[in-house]
Design a protein around this motif. Structure first.
Motif, mmCIF file in Angstrom:
data_model
loop_
_atom_site.group_PDB
_atom_site.id
_atom_site.type_symbol
_atom_site.label_atom_id
_atom_site.label_comp_id
_atom_site.label_asym_id
_atom_site.label_seq_id
_atom_site.Cartn_x
_atom_site.Cartn_y
_atom_site.Cartn_z
ATOM 1 N N LEU A 101 0.556 -0.734 0.082
ATOM 2 C CA LEU A 101 -0.375 0.371 -0.017
ATOM 3 C C LEU A 101 0.277 1.214 -0.002
ATOM 4 O O LEU A 101 0.603 2.141 -0.710
ATOM 5 C CB LEU A 101 -0.754 -0.301 1.217
ATOM 6 N N THR A 102 2.020 0.949 0.618
ATOM 7 C CA THR A 102 3.019 2.657 0.708
ATOM 8 C C THR A 102 3.491 2.873 -0.871
ATOM 9 O O THR A 102 3.530 3.548 -1.108
ATOM 10 C CB THR A 102 4.346 2.559 1.836
ATOM 11 N N ILE A 103 3.946 1.347 -1.509
ATOM 12 C CA ILE A 103 4.515 2.015 -2.822
ATOM 13 C C ILE A 103 3.152 2.291 -3.729
ATOM 14 O O ILE A 103 3.252 3.257 -4.297
ATOM 15 C CB ILE A 103 4.704 0.404 -3.635
ATOM 16 N N HIS A 104 1.962 2.164 -3.587
ATOM 17 C CA HIS A 104 0.897 2.526 -4.470
ATOM 18 C C HIS A 104 0.945 3.897 -3.960
ATOM 19 O O HIS A 104 0.389 5.218 -4.941
ATOM 20 C CB HIS A 104 -0.316 1.780 -4.413
ATOM 21 N N PHE A 105 0.700 4.421 -2.797
ATOM 22 C CA PHE A 105 0.614 5.408 -2.119
ATOM 23 C C PHE A 105 1.123 6.047 -2.809
ATOM 24 O O PHE A 105 0.718 7.827 -3.199
ATOM 25 C CB PHE A 105 0.325 5.869 -0.524
ATOM 26 N N LEU A 106 3.076 6.020 -2.066
ATOM 27 C CA LEU A 106 3.572 7.376 -3.336
ATOM 28 C C LEU A 106 4.023 7.220 -4.891
ATOM 29 O O LEU A 106 4.104 8.204 -4.650
ATOM 30 C CB LEU A 106 5.488 6.331 -2.649
ATOM 31 N N HIS A 107 3.422 6.725 -5.487
ATOM 32 C CA HIS A 107 3.054 6.525 -6.408
ATOM 33 C C HIS A 107 1.741 7.800 -7.049
ATOM 34 O O HIS A 107 1.712 8.544 -7.781
ATOM 35 C CB HIS A 107 2.748 4.906 -7.173
ATOM 36 N N LEU A 108 0.967 7.731 -6.329
ATOM 37 C CA LEU A 108 0.253 8.344 -6.643
ATOM 38 C C LEU A 108 0.232 9.679 -5.835
ATOM 39 O O LEU A 108 -0.007 10.754 -6.932
ATOM 40 C CB LEU A 108 -1.213 8.088 -5.553
#
Length: 206
Positions: A101-108
């Motif tokens: 989830l952290t990976i996708h939040f940073l991508h956002l």
């Protein structure tokens, strides 16, 4: 003076903050490196020019164009590749959801800063939810599969083999010693029998 509060065992060395930040940075770099390589390969095959907008932009992910669907498939393939990095850097199943989830939040966050606008494309959001869910599911399965593998102790196996061999040699030596004692006893009985025969013959002769 109040005593110092003792922390639970392993809380200081289990996951220190610097180690967490380092793992997040490594996973994020690996996530973008895998996506860049896949998108670059796709653009070369498809015959379109490569740009960072394909990586950090959200306007190309559209359902009414072929490029949008190809980018969606590329990002889904990249989530499976990212599971390998989760297995290498995280290796604990209960921590996989947090890092995924952290990976996708940073991508956002990176996409918002790059395009100066919050993504408003439904396909982009659907792709992020599908990618995060697939990464969590496959990542937890892979980590649990590695955690549940049987552990073999070569030292104990070697000691057990050595013990069995020593017991076997000890049994052989006991058999040999008992066999030797049996033969010695037979010889003594034979000598006594011959002496008795000689004595009996001497008495008859007298």
């Amino acid at each position: 003076m109040a005593g110092r509060r003792r922390l639970p065992a392993g809380s200081r060395t289990e996951l220190p903050p610097l180690k967490i930040i380092r793992k997040i940075l490594l996973l994020q770099v690996a996530y973008y490196a895998g996506a860049t390589v896949l998108i670059l390969f796709t653009t070369v095959v498809y015959g379109t020019p490569f740009s960072l907008n394909l990586v950090f932009g959200w306007d190309y992910l559209r359902g009414d164009t072929t490029v949008g669907w190809i980018l969606g498939l590329v990002w889904m393939l990249n989530c499976f590749i990212s599971v390998i990095f989760l297995l290498l850097f995280v290796s604990r199943s209960k921590l996989v959801p947090d890092f995924a989830l952290t990976i996708h939040f940073l991508h956002l966050v990176a996409t918002t800063f790059y395009t100066h606008s919050l993504p408003s494309n439904l396909l982009w959001w659907g792709l992020q939810f599908a990618s995060a869910g697939m990464m969590i599911f496959v990542g937890m399965w892979a980590c649990q599969h590695r955690e549940l593998r049987p552990i073999t102790f070569t030292g104990l196996e070697g000691s057990s083999q050595a013990g069995s061999s020593s017991q076997q040699t000890g049994g052989d030596s006991q058999q040999e010693s008992s066999f030797g004692r049996g033969r010695g006893r037979e010889r003594s009985l034979q000598n006594e029998y011959e002496m008795d025969r000689l004595k009996a013959n001497g008495e008859h002769a007298v």
